[in-house]
Design a protein around this motif. Sequence first.
Motif, PDB file in Angstrom:
ATOM      1  N   CYS A 121       4.625 -34.899 -33.776  1.00  0.00           N
ATOM      2  CA  CYS A 121       3.733 -34.935 -35.180  1.00  0.00           C
ATOM      3  C   CYS A 121       3.345 -36.543 -35.390  1.00  0.00           C
ATOM      4  O   CYS A 121       2.878 -36.668 -36.460  1.00  0.00           O
ATOM      5  CB  CYS A 121       4.770 -34.562 -35.984  1.00  0.00           C
ATOM      6  SG  CYS A 121       6.379 -35.772 -36.190  1.00  0.00           S
ATOM      7  N   HIS A 122       3.806 -37.287 -34.530  1.00  0.00           N
ATOM      8  CA  HIS A 122       3.413 -38.807 -34.684  1.00  0.00           C
ATOM      9  C   HIS A 122       3.732 -39.329 -35.868  1.00  0.00           C
ATOM     10  O   HIS A 122       4.973 -39.133 -36.144  1.00  0.00           O
ATOM     11  CB  HIS A 122       1.917 -39.047 -34.401  1.00  0.00           C
ATOM     12  CG  HIS A 122       1.344 -40.644 -34.205  1.00  0.00           C
ATOM     13  ND1 HIS A 122       2.227 -41.316 -33.463  1.00  0.00           N
ATOM     14  CD2 HIS A 122       0.326 -40.988 -34.720  1.00  0.00           C
ATOM     15  CE1 HIS A 122       1.346 -42.509 -33.322  1.00  0.00           C
ATOM     16  NE2 HIS A 122       0.410 -42.243 -34.208  1.00  0.00           N
ATOM     17  N   ILE A 123       3.160 -40.161 -36.841  1.00  0.00           N
ATOM     18  CA  ILE A 123       3.615 -40.559 -38.105  1.00  0.00           C
ATOM     19  C   ILE A 123       3.705 -39.500 -39.120  1.00  0.00           C
ATOM     20  O   ILE A 123       3.612 -39.955 -40.358  1.00  0.00           O
ATOM     21  CB  ILE A 123       3.050 -41.782 -38.320  1.00  0.00           C
ATOM     22  CG1 ILE A 123       1.248 -41.606 -38.521  1.00  0.00           C
ATOM     23  CG2 ILE A 123       2.960 -42.931 -37.415  1.00  0.00           C
ATOM     24  CD1 ILE A 123       0.470 -42.948 -39.050  1.00  0.00           C
ATOM     25  N   GLY A 124       3.441 -38.418 -39.002  1.00  0.00           N
ATOM     26  CA  GLY A 124       3.733 -37.340 -39.912  1.00  0.00           C
ATOM     27  C   GLY A 124       2.766 -37.037 -40.861  1.00  0.00           C
ATOM     28  O   GLY A 124       2.955 -36.062 -41.741  1.00  0.00           O
ATOM     29  N   LEU A 125       1.382 -37.549 -40.636  1.00  0.00           N
ATOM     30  CA  LEU A 125       0.473 -37.213 -41.865  1.00  0.00           C
ATOM     31  C   LEU A 125      -0.009 -36.007 -41.704  1.00  0.00           C
ATOM     32  O   LEU A 125      -0.333 -35.140 -42.804  1.00  0.00           O
ATOM     33  CB  LEU A 125      -0.574 -38.310 -41.792  1.00  0.00           C
ATOM     34  CG  LEU A 125      -0.132 -39.662 -42.140  1.00  0.00           C
ATOM     35  CD1 LEU A 125      -1.182 -40.660 -41.661  1.00  0.00           C
ATOM     36  CD2 LEU A 125       0.055 -39.883 -43.660  1.00  0.00           C
ATOM     37  N   ASP A 126      -0.302 -35.376 -40.591  1.00  0.00           N
ATOM     38  CA  ASP A 126      -0.631 -33.857 -40.488  1.00  0.00           C
ATOM     39  C   ASP A 126       0.448 -32.993 -41.066  1.00  0.00           C
ATOM     40  O   ASP A 126       0.231 -31.934 -41.613  1.00  0.00           O
ATOM     41  CB  ASP A 126      -1.286 -33.624 -39.052  1.00  0.00           C
ATOM     42  CG  ASP A 126      -2.510 -34.319 -38.593  1.00  0.00           C
ATOM     43  OD1 ASP A 126      -2.927 -35.281 -39.713  1.00  0.00           O
ATOM     44  OD2 ASP A 126      -2.996 -34.152 -37.871  1.00  0.00           O
ATOM     45  N   THR A 127       1.787 -33.345 -40.572  1.00  0.00           N
ATOM     46  CA  THR A 127       2.634 -32.322 -40.815  1.00  0.00           C
ATOM     47  C   THR A 127       2.757 -32.362 -42.475  1.00  0.00           C
ATOM     48  O   THR A 127       2.956 -31.238 -43.176  1.00  0.00           O
ATOM     49  CB  THR A 127       4.157 -33.148 -40.475  1.00  0.00           C
ATOM     50  OG1 THR A 127       3.773 -33.826 -39.278  1.00  0.00           O
ATOM     51  CG2 THR A 127       5.120 -32.225 -40.460  1.00  0.00           C
ATOM     52  N   ILE A 128       2.976 -33.594 -43.217  1.00  0.00           N
ATOM     53  CA  ILE A 128       2.709 -33.650 -44.647  1.00  0.00           C
ATOM     54  C   ILE A 128       1.426 -32.933 -45.210  1.00  0.00           C
ATOM     55  O   ILE A 128       1.776 -32.053 -46.156  1.00  0.00           O
ATOM     56  CB  ILE A 128       2.680 -34.948 -45.120  1.00  0.00           C
ATOM     57  CG1 ILE A 128       4.231 -35.603 -44.777  1.00  0.00           C
ATOM     58  CG2 ILE A 128       2.775 -34.930 -46.731  1.00  0.00           C
ATOM     59  CD1 ILE A 128       4.193 -37.155 -45.004  1.00  0.00           C
ATOM     60  N   SER A 129       0.454 -33.123 -44.571  1.00  0.00           N
ATOM     61  CA  SER A 129      -0.732 -32.059 -44.965  1.00  0.00           C
ATOM     62  C   SER A 129      -0.797 -30.714 -44.896  1.00  0.00           C
ATOM     63  O   SER A 129      -0.874 -30.136 -45.946  1.00  0.00           O
ATOM     64  CB  SER A 129      -1.910 -32.336 -43.803  1.00  0.00           C
ATOM     65  OG  SER A 129      -2.177 -33.849 -43.997  1.00  0.00           O
ATOM     66  N   LEU A 130      -0.001 -29.907 -43.870  1.00  0.00           N
ATOM     67  CA  LEU A 130       0.008 -28.839 -43.957  1.00  0.00           C
ATOM     68  C   LEU A 130       0.966 -28.288 -44.952  1.00  0.00           C
ATOM     69  O   LEU A 130       0.719 -27.277 -45.547  1.00  0.00           O
ATOM     70  CB  LEU A 130       0.935 -28.386 -42.391  1.00  0.00           C
ATOM     71  CG  LEU A 130       0.177 -28.479 -41.250  1.00  0.00           C
ATOM     72  CD1 LEU A 130       0.944 -28.371 -39.974  1.00  0.00           C
ATOM     73  CD2 LEU A 130      -0.725 -27.412 -41.222  1.00  0.00           C
ATOM     74  N   ARG A 131       2.137 -29.053 -45.378  1.00  0.00           N
ATOM     75  CA  ARG A 131       2.752 -28.688 -46.625  1.00  0.00           C
ATOM     76  C   ARG A 131       1.985 -28.799 -47.822  1.00  0.00           C
ATOM     77  O   ARG A 131       2.144 -28.014 -48.710  1.00  0.00           O
ATOM     78  CB  ARG A 131       3.963 -29.738 -46.725  1.00  0.00           C
ATOM     79  CG  ARG A 131       4.887 -29.387 -47.907  1.00  0.00           C
ATOM     80  CD  ARG A 131       5.667 -28.133 -47.655  1.00  0.00           C
ATOM     81  NE  ARG A 131       6.781 -28.016 -48.661  1.00  0.00           N
ATOM     82  CZ  ARG A 131       6.926 -27.008 -49.500  1.00  0.00           C
ATOM     83  NH1 ARG A 131       5.892 -25.746 -49.358  1.00  0.00           N
ATOM     84  NH2 ARG A 131       7.798 -26.939 -50.533  1.00  0.00           N
ATOM     85  N   ASN A 132       1.351 -29.892 -48.037  1.00  0.00           N
ATOM     86  CA  ASN A 132       0.466 -29.956 -49.177  1.00  0.00           C
ATOM     87  C   ASN A 132      -0.533 -28.816 -49.362  1.00  0.00           C
ATOM     88  O   ASN A 132      -1.278 -28.566 -50.475  1.00  0.00           O
ATOM     89  CB  ASN A 132      -0.472 -31.294 -49.052  1.00  0.00           C
ATOM     90  CG  ASN A 132       0.425 -32.509 -49.271  1.00  0.00           C
ATOM     91  OD1 ASN A 132       1.492 -32.536 -49.694  1.00  0.00           O
ATOM     92  ND2 ASN A 132      -0.292 -33.836 -48.830  1.00  0.00           N
ATOM     93  N   LEU A 133      -0.980 -28.225 -48.113  1.00  0.00           N
ATOM     94  CA  LEU A 133      -2.123 -27.278 -48.205  1.00  0.00           C
ATOM     95  C   LEU A 133      -1.412 -25.775 -48.394  1.00  0.00           C
ATOM     96  O   LEU A 133      -2.095 -24.900 -48.619  1.00  0.00           O
ATOM     97  CB  LEU A 133      -2.999 -27.218 -46.753  1.00  0.00           C
ATOM     98  CG  LEU A 133      -3.771 -28.382 -46.738  1.00  0.00           C
ATOM     99  CD1 LEU A 133      -4.260 -28.436 -45.160  1.00  0.00           C
ATOM    100  CD2 LEU A 133      -5.055 -28.421 -47.597  1.00  0.00           C
ATOM    101  N   GLY A 134      -0.053 -25.751 -48.499  1.00  0.00           N
ATOM    102  CA  GLY A 134       0.525 -24.593 -48.671  1.00  0.00           C
ATOM    103  C   GLY A 134       1.422 -23.842 -47.812  1.00  0.00           C
ATOM    104  O   GLY A 134       1.764 -23.009 -48.282  1.00  0.00           O
ATOM    105  N   ALA A 135       1.758 -24.586 -46.848  1.00  0.00           N
ATOM    106  CA  ALA A 135       2.884 -23.925 -46.076  1.00  0.00           C
ATOM    107  C   ALA A 135       4.044 -23.958 -46.319  1.00  0.00           C
ATOM    108  O   ALA A 135       4.489 -24.839 -47.396  1.00  0.00           O
ATOM    109  CB  ALA A 135       3.222 -24.954 -44.658  1.00  0.00           C
ATOM    110  N   GLY A 136       4.915 -22.711 -46.171  1.00  0.00           N
ATOM    111  CA  GLY A 136       6.181 -22.733 -47.045  1.00  0.00           C
ATOM    112  C   GLY A 136       7.172 -23.763 -46.541  1.00  0.00           C
ATOM    113  O   GLY A 136       7.754 -24.300 -47.438  1.00  0.00           O
TER     114      GLY A 136
END
Length: 176
Positions: free
Chosen positions: A56-71
């Motif tokens: 996930c590297h520095i986590g920006l896409d990870t946080i994005s997925l949560r921002n976009l509605g992942a559970g």
Amino acid sequence: MDTNLLNWDDRAELHATDRTGSYRIENVLAGGSNLYELETREIGDFFGKDIVHLQCHIGLDTISLRNLGAGSVTGLDFSPRAIAAARVFASKAGSDVRFVEAPLYEAVEALDRTYDIVYVTWGSVNWLDDVFRWARVVADLLRPGGRLYMAEGHPLMFQCNRKAAALELKDVGERL
Ligand SMILES: C[S@@+](CC[C@H](N)C(=O)[O-])C[C@H]1O[C@@H](n2cnc3c(N)ncnc32)[C@H](O)[C@@H]1O
């Protein structure tokens, strides 16, 4: 692996302090997304799903997925500096994303649970020396009916300058 880890620790620090805007840090911290339109279109329904983002590297896409509605979203990476930066971003964003520091091949033991979606993108598998072992990890992290979303680029493509949207095949005739 050891050299590559040093390389990613270095890059994590550089990327986490990115001033060029390419990581869209402020956007993610404000509840937005760093994903490309391609990924959000292709991934399919992930609303309310449990996702693990490998490498996930520095986590920006990870946080994005949560921002976009992942559970729920968990990010895993072997770089201590990348995971430290990701945790700082999650805390600044007020996001409940979990970040785990572990080598990819040890992901099953480190995460100790399964997911609806395994998410892998851009410049991940090229750093691994055994794609079959990687695939076993992915399979073991998925619940029955779960799926892998993967968007990758060929390492050779990453070395080229992008001059046009389409890839043009030149006629190299006899030389092939
Ligand atoms: C180009 S980045 C991936 C970018 C990522 N898709 C994102 O969302 O920004 C590659 C990542 O793979 C990680 N990595 C490389 N080899 C690894 C390994 N064996 N285990 C875990 N992470 C690894 C690096 O630390 C780095 O963060």
